[in-house]
Design a protein around this motif. Structure first.
Motif, mmCIF file in Angstrom:
data_model
loop_
_atom_site.group_PDB
_atom_site.id
_atom_site.type_symbol
_atom_site.label_atom_id
_atom_site.label_comp_id
_atom_site.label_asym_id
_atom_site.label_seq_id
_atom_site.Cartn_x
_atom_site.Cartn_y
_atom_site.Cartn_z
ATOM 1 N N ALA A 66 44.647 38.304 50.009
ATOM 2 C CA ALA A 66 43.501 38.705 50.818
ATOM 3 C C ALA A 66 42.500 39.410 49.899
ATOM 4 O O ALA A 66 42.860 39.921 48.843
ATOM 5 N N GLU A 67 41.241 39.418 50.342
ATOM 6 C CA GLU A 67 40.195 40.064 49.557
ATOM 7 C C GLU A 67 39.472 41.105 50.396
ATOM 8 O O GLU A 67 39.167 40.870 51.564
ATOM 9 N N VAL A 68 39.208 42.245 49.788
ATOM 10 C CA VAL A 68 38.313 43.218 50.392
ATOM 11 C C VAL A 68 36.915 42.742 50.012
ATOM 12 O O VAL A 68 36.504 42.859 48.866
ATOM 13 N N LYS A 69 36.215 42.159 50.980
ATOM 14 C CA LYS A 69 34.889 41.570 50.717
ATOM 15 C C LYS A 69 33.786 42.613 50.756
ATOM 16 O O LYS A 69 32.718 42.393 50.207
ATOM 17 N N ASN A 70 34.017 43.697 51.458
ATOM 18 C CA ASN A 70 32.985 44.708 51.632
ATOM 19 C C ASN A 70 33.704 46.016 51.936
ATOM 20 O O ASN A 70 34.648 46.034 52.719
ATOM 21 N N ILE A 71 33.253 47.075 51.303
ATOM 22 C CA ILE A 71 33.805 48.403 51.587
ATOM 23 C C ILE A 71 32.681 49.400 51.334
ATOM 24 O O ILE A 71 32.028 49.356 50.294
ATOM 25 N N ALA A 72 32.422 50.243 52.338
ATOM 26 C CA ALA A 72 31.295 51.168 52.212
ATOM 27 C C ALA A 72 31.531 52.419 53.044
ATOM 28 O O ALA A 72 32.162 52.379 54.093
ATOM 29 N N ILE A 73 30.977 53.511 52.547
ATOM 30 C CA ILE A 73 30.962 54.800 53.236
ATOM 31 C C ILE A 73 29.505 55.219 53.357
ATOM 32 O O ILE A 73 28.740 55.101 52.387
ATOM 33 N N HIS A 74 29.119 55.697 54.520
ATOM 34 C CA HIS A 74 27.758 56.185 54.714
ATOM 35 C C HIS A 74 27.437 57.214 53.629
ATOM 36 O O HIS A 74 28.291 58.031 53.264
ATOM 37 N N GLU A 75 26.207 57.179 53.143
ATOM 38 C CA GLU A 75 25.803 58.056 52.031
ATOM 39 C C GLU A 75 26.135 59.529 52.271
ATOM 40 O O GLU A 75 26.542 60.236 51.359
ATOM 41 N N THR A 76 25.977 59.999 53.495
ATOM 42 C CA THR A 76 26.247 61.396 53.831
ATOM 43 C C THR A 76 27.699 61.784 53.563
ATOM 44 O O THR A 76 27.987 62.935 53.276
ATOM 45 N N TRP A 77 28.603 60.819 53.661
ATOM 46 C CA TRP A 77 30.035 61.100 53.565
ATOM 47 C C TRP A 77 30.649 60.685 52.230
ATOM 48 O O TRP A 77 31.853 60.837 52.032
ATOM 49 N N GLN A 78 29.842 60.165 51.318
ATOM 50 C CA GLN A 78 30.374 59.729 50.031
ATOM 51 C C GLN A 78 30.798 60.927 49.190
ATOM 52 O O GLN A 78 30.320 62.041 49.365
ATOM 53 N N GLY A 79 31.729 60.677 48.260
ATOM 54 C CA GLY A 79 32.189 61.728 47.359
ATOM 55 C C GLY A 79 33.232 62.660 47.950
ATOM 56 O O GLY A 79 33.506 63.719 47.398
ATOM 57 N N ARG A 80 33.839 62.257 49.062
ATOM 58 C CA ARG A 80 34.833 63.104 49.733
ATOM 59 C C ARG A 80 36.209 62.454 49.803
ATOM 60 O O ARG A 80 37.056 62.875 50.581
ATOM 61 N N GLY A 81 36.410 61.381 49.041
ATOM 62 C CA GLY A 81 37.713 60.722 49.036
ATOM 63 C C GLY A 81 37.889 59.680 50.124
ATOM 64 O O GLY A 81 38.972 59.122 50.277
ATOM 65 N N LEU A 82 36.841 59.419 50.884
ATOM 66 C CA LEU A 82 36.964 58.477 51.998
ATOM 67 C C LEU A 82 37.031 57.025 51.525
ATOM 68 O O LEU A 82 37.716 56.204 52.139
ATOM 69 N N GLY A 83 36.338 56.698 50.443
ATOM 70 C CA GLY A 83 36.421 55.344 49.885
ATOM 71 C C GLY A 83 37.841 55.034 49.454
ATOM 72 O O GLY A 83 38.372 53.954 49.733
ATOM 73 N N LYS A 84 38.478 55.998 48.813
ATOM 74 C CA LYS A 84 39.878 55.826 48.405
ATOM 75 C C LYS A 84 40.769 55.657 49.632
ATOM 76 O O LYS A 84 41.685 54.832 49.643
ATOM 77 N N GLN A 85 40.488 56.418 50.683
ATOM 78 C CA GLN A 85 41.272 56.306 51.914
ATOM 79 C C GLN A 85 41.109 54.918 52.530
ATOM 80 O O GLN A 85 42.085 54.309 52.974
ATOM 81 N N LEU A 86 39.892 54.383 52.548
ATOM 82 C CA LEU A 86 39.670 53.035 53.084
ATOM 83 C C LEU A 86 40.382 51.989 52.235
ATOM 84 O O LEU A 86 40.980 51.052 52.769
ATOM 85 N N LEU A 87 40.334 52.150 50.927
ATOM 86 C CA LEU A 87 40.997 51.211 50.022
ATOM 87 C C LEU A 87 42.509 51.236 50.227
ATOM 88 O O LEU A 87 43.161 50.189 50.272
ATOM 89 N N THR A 88 43.068 52.418 50.387
ATOM 90 C CA THR A 88 44.504 52.563 50.657
ATOM 91 C C THR A 88 44.868 51.916 51.986
ATOM 92 O O THR A 88 45.880 51.222 52.101
ATOM 93 N N ASP A 89 44.012 52.117 52.990
ATOM 94 C CA ASP A 89 44.254 51.518 54.296
ATOM 95 C C ASP A 89 44.166 49.992 54.212
ATOM 96 O O ASP A 89 44.977 49.290 54.823
ATOM 97 N N ALA A 90 43.214 49.479 53.453
ATOM 98 C CA ALA A 90 43.072 48.028 53.297
ATOM 99 C C ALA A 90 44.331 47.428 52.676
ATOM 100 O O ALA A 90 44.815 46.378 53.125
#
Length: 157
Positions: A66-90
């Protein structure tokens, strides 16, 4: 886990729900490209108190990958570890769906993303030369660097 990450819920978007284009366009500037892969994908949204602050798109590439085709965090929430959390969830969702490998691609100019993906266990497997020049009508620049090539990374699940 950061305090912000503790308050996030991630859920599958139903086919009839409106797509969060505001978030999807942060990672892929082409609505046409998004509309081409979303119908064949699972779209997950990250919610903080019912507000969509993140998204990722998981697309099957056959039975085992499977491929993660798109992954994004709203600019206001970036830099808080949420991208890593989404990647882990994916990765967890892909594993639950029976996939053995997870693929993700990013631009040669996406320095922070390349760092995050490699720190998360992905390894560079391919460079698709001139991908962004061939598939996007407008030039893309990130971090002062022209985005030309797609860097593909893969992780064993």
């Amino acid at each position: 886990m950061t305090p912000a990450a503790e308050n996030i819920t991630i859920q599958l978007l139903e086919k009839h729900d409106a797509l969060p284009y505001d978030l999807l366009l942060l990672a892929d500037p082409s609505r046409e490209m998004i509309d081409a892969y979303v119908p064949h994908s699972f779209v997950y949204v990250a919610l903080m108190q019912e507000i969509r602050i993140g998204v990722y798109v998981l697309t099957p590439l056959g039975e085992k990958k499977a491929e993660v085709k798109n992954i994004a965090i709203h600019e206001t929430w970036q830099g808080r570890g949420l991208g890593k959390q989404l990647l882990t969830d994916a990765a967890a969702k892909a594993r639950e769906l029976g996939f053995e490998k997870l693929v993700i691609g990013t631009g040669n100019s996406s320095v922070a993303q390349l760092y995050l993906y490699q720190r998360s266990g992905f390894e560079i497997t391919e460079i698709r030369k001139n991908f962004f020049l061939q598939h996007y009508p407008e030039p893309i620049y990130e971090n002062g660097i022209p985005c030309k090539h797609m860097i593909m990374l893969e992780k064993q699940l």
